[in-house]
Design a protein around this motif. Structure first.
Motif, PDB file in Angstrom:
ATOM      1  N   ARG A 411      98.497 -30.243  55.527  1.00 39.22           N
ATOM      2  CA  ARG A 411      99.665 -30.545  56.362  1.00 39.22           C
ATOM      3  C   ARG A 411      99.366 -30.197  57.826  1.00 39.22           C
ATOM      4  N   MET A 413     101.428 -29.850  61.570  1.00 42.40           N
ATOM      5  CA  MET A 413     102.696 -29.836  62.332  1.00 42.40           C
ATOM      6  C   MET A 413     102.374 -30.097  63.800  1.00 42.40           C
ATOM      7  N   THR A 415     104.219 -30.778  67.662  1.00 42.79           N
ATOM      8  CA  THR A 415     105.436 -30.767  68.489  1.00 42.79           C
ATOM      9  C   THR A 415     105.321 -31.838  69.558  1.00 42.79           C
ATOM     10  N   SER A 422     109.540 -31.280  66.214  1.00 41.18           N
ATOM     11  CA  SER A 422     108.334 -31.107  65.394  1.00 41.18           C
ATOM     12  C   SER A 422     108.220 -32.239  64.386  1.00 41.18           C
ATOM     13  N   SER A 424     106.036 -33.479  61.009  1.00 37.03           N
ATOM     14  CA  SER A 424     105.129 -33.044  59.953  1.00 37.03           C
ATOM     15  C   SER A 424     104.402 -34.261  59.392  1.00 37.03           C
ATOM     16  N   CYS A 534     101.107 -38.146  66.631  1.00 36.87           N
ATOM     17  CA  CYS A 534     102.567 -38.105  66.533  1.00 36.87           C
ATOM     18  C   CYS A 534     103.161 -39.483  66.843  1.00 36.87           C
TER      19      CYS A 534
END
Length: 543
Positions: A411, A413, A415, A422, A424, A534
């Protein structure tokens, strides 16, 4: 000629004048060269009409010997031309690793003495033998009289040569656990010189990863591969001689070989021959750690092995039809083939169960609404190293091809700097791709490759420091295009930027303006990569 087999030479003499004259008389009579092969007990073990090249003993029928020994057989041959032994005769001597070669030139006349003895048929004799010298494989004497050759102390010659070979072998002694490999590259018309060189360099890395040591590389340029031996008869002789000279115990070709080609090559060279696919399968067998990985590797190996089962002798002979061929039942070959087929069927069922298990895991992740990103790329691009530095995983990494086989999911994370939210995501490390990935591996690793097709997005890691990075990108894209399900959107990440010059960086930026540029080992550009991941995940999962 039949009576030649009843002759017995003294153990300490290469030949006798009587034996040489009788051989020359027969050769003159039929106007053909004749070769006799004599062991160290002085027994004639083989007689053939033709040159040493035409009558040479097949390597598989020769006595076993090492780099420090000769084979214990000498050849006494007649030749019709009045010259030193030719290159082909000397090459045949070297391939068989004969104790010595005596070439007799003929006068064209002569007479029979009362009682059947022949004389006057030999004009001159040449004595040739191998030498442990880096620049010369053999030495050939000037023209000698038959009496001079016959007076030569044969045991002293052979023992002296083997002592030299022994010293040379000890000087070059290496770890016995490593295969000593001769690599063969064949450049056909549809292959560019650069692609050919890149492929040979990659094969050298594969052999190194598999635990072998490449001693030398031989190349040949052909319009197309020879159907029986890939390289043709002359090159096979060169390969056999080179392998003999450098002490190689394994020949590796840069392409897939048919079972018939492997059999033909091994028969003529006398050394084990493997192709590129078998080297890759061997690496996979060494690298597999998990039960799933071992299962898939075994399946790939069996599928590769099945068409290559070959029988030698009666015990492995195929069942035939017709009179005299009906036997008591299945032979060993059919029994082995059926056993392998049953094992393949069972393994395929287990791979199907593995697929179903991984599908359930993916469904569970999807219910949790966690986006998944598959880390893909050419082998040794740095995928595992990148996963380790992004997620603190402890995946095995090494500067080797196929260091990682089993998929690892971790995993991550991130930001978002714009919204401070955030996100995931799950990163999955996958098996590395390679140019012309063997079909048996593609099939066996379909459970692993499904991680790629089922992922929401892809992170394509490219080793920018590799000279053929553009070709590697094309190979990965080609494999992705052959998958049954089109993968999701991809982000290209150029790795190892700390090892490249500005010109290469400029070319990569021009060709891939949306790519990320990082160095996983030096932790350069990782924050930019996180932000790009992201954005990629948001784009991939947006309705």
């Amino acid at each position: 000629m039949q009576r030649l087999y009843h002759q017995r030479l003294p153990g300490d003499r290469i030949t006798t004048p009587e034996f040489a004259q009788r051989l020359a008389a027969i050769s003159t009579d039929i106007n053909q060269p004749i070769c006799t092969y004599v062991n160290r007990r002085g027994q004639v073990i083989r007689v053939g009409i033709g040159t040493p090249r035409q009558t040479q003993i097949p390597p598989l029928e020769l006595p076993r010997y090492g780099a420090e020994r000769l084979c214990g057989i000498r050849c006494i041959a007649t030749q019709l031309k009045h010259d030193t032994p030719g290159e082909s005769a000397l090459t045949a001597m070297a391939i068989q690793r004969l104790d010595a070669l005596v070439a007799l030139t003929l006068t064209g006349g002569g007479f029979e003495r009362r009682g059947g003895g022949a004389t006057g048929y030999v004009k001159a004799a040449y004595l040739a033998h191998l030498v442990p010298h880096p620049e010369a494989n053999w030495t050939v004497s000037p023209a000698l009289s038959l009496d001079t050759v016959a007076d030569q102390d044969f045991l002293e010659l052979v023992e002296g040569l083997e002592e030299e070979f022994r010293r040379d072998a000890i000087a070059h002694q290496v770890d016995g656990n490593h295969d000593q490999v001769l690599v063969i590259g064949v450049q056909v018309d549809n292959l560019s010189p650069q692609r050919f060189q890149d492929g040979l360099h990659e094969l050298t890395r594969l052999v190194d990863t598999a635990g072998g040591e490449v001693l030398q590389t031989l190349k040949q340029k052909r319009s197309r591969p020879h159907p029986q031996t890939v390289v043709g008869e002359g090159k096979v002789q060169e390969i056999a001689l080179t392998a003999q000279t450098i002490g190689a115990n394994l020949i590796v070709f840069d392409r897939d070989l048919s079972p018939a080609q492997v059999r033909n090559l091994e028969t003529q060279i006398g050394i084990r021959v493997v192709d590129r696919t078998e080297v890759i399968l061997d690496i996979f067998a060494q690298r597999a750690r998990s039960g799933a990985g071992k299962l898939q590797v075994e399946l790939a190996q069996l599928e590769y092995m099945l068409p290559r089962l070959a029988g030698r002798g009666q015990a492995m002979s195929r069942l035939g039809g017709g009179i005299g061929t009906r036997g008591p039942g299945e032979t060993k070959l059919e029994t082995e083939r059926r056993g392998i087929q049953r094992r393949i069927s069972r393994l395929q069922q287990e791979v199907n169960q593995l697929q179903a298990h991984r599908a359930r895991l993916r469904q569970r992740r999807q219910h949790q609404e966690v986006a998944s990103v598959a880390v893909i790329g050419y082998t040794n691009a740095g995928k595992s190293t990148l996963l380790n530095v992004l997620t603190n995983a402890e995946v095995y990494t090494a500067d080797q091809l196929f260091a990682t086989l089993d998929p690892t999911t971790r995993r991550l994370m991130v930001t978002d700097l714009e919204t401070n939210q955030s996100t995931s995501m799950l990163l999955t490390d996958t098996v590395g791709f390679i140019h012309e990935l063997p079909p048996s591996l593609m099939d066996a690793f379909r459970a692993t490759l499904e991680e790629v097709t089922e992922a929401d997005a892809l992170l394509h890691v490219v080793d920018l420091s590799h000279p053929a990075w553009q070709s590697q990108i094309r190979s990965v894209m080609h494999i992705l295009s052959e998958m049954p399900i089109s993968p999701g959107p991809a982000l290209v990440a150029f790795n190892k930027i700390d090892q490249v010059d500005g010109a290469t960086l400029a070319i990569a930026r021009e060709e891939f303006p949306q790519a990320a540029f990082i160095s996983a080992s030096e932790r350069l550009g990782l924050e930019t990569l996180r932000q790009r991941l992201c954005q990629l995940v948001k784009y991939a999962v947006s309705p």
